[in-house]
Enzyme design. Structure first.
Site, PDB file in Angstrom:
ATOM      1  N   THR A 158       0.840  -1.203   0.000  1.00 52.37           N
ATOM      2  CA  THR A 158       0.000   0.000   0.000  1.00 52.37           C
ATOM      3  C   THR A 158       0.874   1.252   0.000  1.00 52.37           C
ATOM      4  OG1 THR A 158      -1.742  -1.186   1.174  1.00 52.37           O
ATOM      5  CG2 THR A 158      -1.827   1.225   1.259  1.00 52.37           C
ATOM      6  N   ARG A 243      -4.265  -3.296  13.990  1.00 48.09           N
ATOM      7  CA  ARG A 243      -5.544  -3.945  13.659  1.00 48.09           C
ATOM      8  C   ARG A 243      -6.761  -3.209  14.236  1.00 48.09           C
ATOM      9  NH1 ARG A 243      -3.190 -10.119  13.854  1.00 48.09           N
ATOM     10  NH2 ARG A 243      -2.566 -10.140  11.665  1.00 48.09           N
ATOM     11  N   ARG A 268     -38.047   4.387  -0.841  1.00 50.43           N
ATOM     12  CA  ARG A 268     -38.477   3.470  -1.904  1.00 50.43           C
ATOM     13  C   ARG A 268     -39.833   2.841  -1.555  1.00 50.43           C
ATOM     14  NH1 ARG A 268     -38.288   2.028  -7.194  1.00 50.43           N
ATOM     15  NH2 ARG A 268     -38.369  -0.241  -7.453  1.00 50.43           N
ATOM     16  N   GLU A 363      -3.875  -7.156   6.374  1.00 50.71           N
ATOM     17  CA  GLU A 363      -3.543  -7.192   7.807  1.00 50.71           C
ATOM     18  C   GLU A 363      -4.042  -8.473   8.472  1.00 50.71           C
ATOM     19  OE1 GLU A 363      -3.061  -3.921  10.230  1.00 50.71           O
ATOM     20  OE2 GLU A 363      -2.968  -2.455   8.607  1.00 50.71           O
TER      21      GLU A 363
END
Ligand SMILES: Cc1cc2nc3c(=O)[nH]c(=O)nc-3n(C[C@H](O)[C@H](O)[C@H](O)COP(=O)(O)OP(=O)(O)OC[C@H]3O[C@@H](n4cnc5c(N)ncnc54)[C@H](O)[C@@H]3O)c2cc1C
Length: 391
Positions: A158, A243, A268, A363
């Protein structure tokens, strides 16, 4: 006593992050996802307002925030766009081994680099042949005089294309499995460091994921973090600390899906009433809400243990496993609440479902979290060295 009351400072930080996510992330999140745009502008602003490098201590120019505060911020960034959130918080993963194992000089040099300018760092553990089982890594660090020479390749890194330095794990004893791994800081600008491949991803497309190769890269011996052959332990200690934040981001993403689904269900109309009047939809919304709430509680507990200086290996795996799986379930249910429209790109929730998947993978996959939870539950005395572990 268990007290879930936040301090005024924590509430202010959460408000700052919520405001940032609302004004800077949400307006561009879906466009950046479509175009797979790396959010340099958003990250620059996040750095300027103090939402990056949250755990770097004040002596190195950071705000030195506690872990719970970091999680409050990460939940909001995950709510805004979890791909951008991953980009913004990635420095935390890279710099934690430096914080734990770096010498004073290393900390001053590399942590201050991140706070003095909006620079980035990446955490390089995974390899093509070594994901969950990091002991199978093939990258080597060979000591020659007062240098180490690093050779190997790390994948799925990353922010890899944009980092100024890397925390790199490499074998210093090839025959010792996870006990032969060491960790190093490797500056990007050294000869032999190359950024090879940028991945095209299913979700979190506003984050950068790249392969980084090291070809006879010479680094000074002082760039070793902690003791030689203690790198695996350092990686596991790092993951215990990061974490909770990743789980907070998953919680924020799930909360976003819940909010979209709730709003849509009230608007809706089918069979003459808003679909929110149908009990099947109500129960789905109820289960989604419980999962978001329970994820947050697990995050807060695992972060609070860190803030008390206590071990949180079990609790951070509980948080990661539950928040990641819940994010996947909640975002899938949000698509269900939207019906066919949920499947269409013009509507917001299909992105959230795609983004959620990575939380079950990076992770430590959800299976690896279960391994940790099972080990800690069946053999609570086995403290530090898991048989299989991962970033
Ligand atoms: C977008 C993205 C960003 C990432 N960022 C980083 C980063 O910054 N730094 C970094 O170092 N890595 C990073 N990773 C790598 C990530 O952590 C790994 O992909 C992950 O650890 C899984 O490894 P793997 O992909 O090799 O899968 P494998 O380990 O091959 O696993 C494949 C499957 O087998 C299961 N499995 C494996 N072993 C066991 C077992 N013992 N018991 C039960 N099931 C098992 C896994 O759960 C999984 O379902 C990133 C990955 C992605 C996709």
């Amino acid at each position: 006593m268990v007290d879930f009351t936040l301090t005024d400072e924590q509430k202010d930080l959460r408000e700052l992050a919520r405001d940032f996510a609302t004004k800077e992330m949400r307006p561009v999140a879906w466009e950046y996802d479509r175009e797979s745009t790396w959010p340099a502008d958003v990250m620059q602003k996040a750095w300027e307002v103090g939402l990056m490098n949250t755990h770097i201590p004040e002596e190195y120019g950071g705000p030195g925030l506690d872990y719970l505060s970091g999680c409050l911020i990460e939940e909001e960034l995950g709510w805004g766009c979890s791909g951008m959130g991953t980009s913004i918080s990635c420095n935390g993963l890279a710099m934690t081994p430096v914080l734990i194992g770096g010498s004073e000089d290393t900390k001053k040099k590399y942590l201050s680099m991140l706070t003095e300018e909006p620079k980035l760092a990446s955490f390089c553990l995974t390899e093509p042949g070594a994901g969950s089982d990091v002991s199978g890594m093939r990258t080597t660090a060979t000591k020659i005089g007062d240098k180490y020479v690093i050779n190997g390749s790390k994948c799925f890194i990353t922010n890899g294309s944009h980092a100024s330095w890397y925390t790199v794990y490499a074998k210093t004893d090839k025959d010792a499995g996870h006990k032969g791994i060491s960790a190093f800081v490797v500056p990007r600008d050294l000869d032999g460091v190359t950024v090879d491949k940028k991945e095209d991803k299913l979700g979190q497309r506003a984050s950068n994921t790249a392969t980084i190769s090291f070809n006879d890269v010479e680094i000074p011996a002082e760039n070793l973090l902690g003791e030689e052959n203690q790198g695996f332990k350092l990686a596991m200690m790092t993951l215990d600390r990061t974490r909770p934040g990743v789980s907070a981001s998953a919680t924020g993403l799930a909360r976003a899906a819940l909010e979209f689904a709730t709003g849509y269900a009230k608007e809706r109309v089918q069979f003459g009433v808003p679909i929110a009047m149908h009990q099947a939809i109500q129960f789905m919304i109820a289960d989604m809400a419980t999962k978001v709430h329970a994820s947050r509680l697990l995050v807060w507990q695992s972060a609070s243990l860190l803030d008390q200086g206590r071990r949180n290996t079990l609790e951070s795996s509980h948080a990661k496993r539950f928040a990641a799986d819940s994010a996947m379930e909640v975002t899938t249910d949000a698509v269900q609440v939207y019906g066919g429209y949920g499947f269409i790109r013009e509507y917001p929730v299909e992105k959230l479902m795609r983004d959620a998947k990575i939380f079950q993978l990076y992770e430590g996959t959800s299976q690896i979290q279960r391994l940790v939870i099972a080990r800690e539950t069946l053999m609570p005395s086995r403290a530090v060295e898991p048989a299989a572990a991962t970033v």
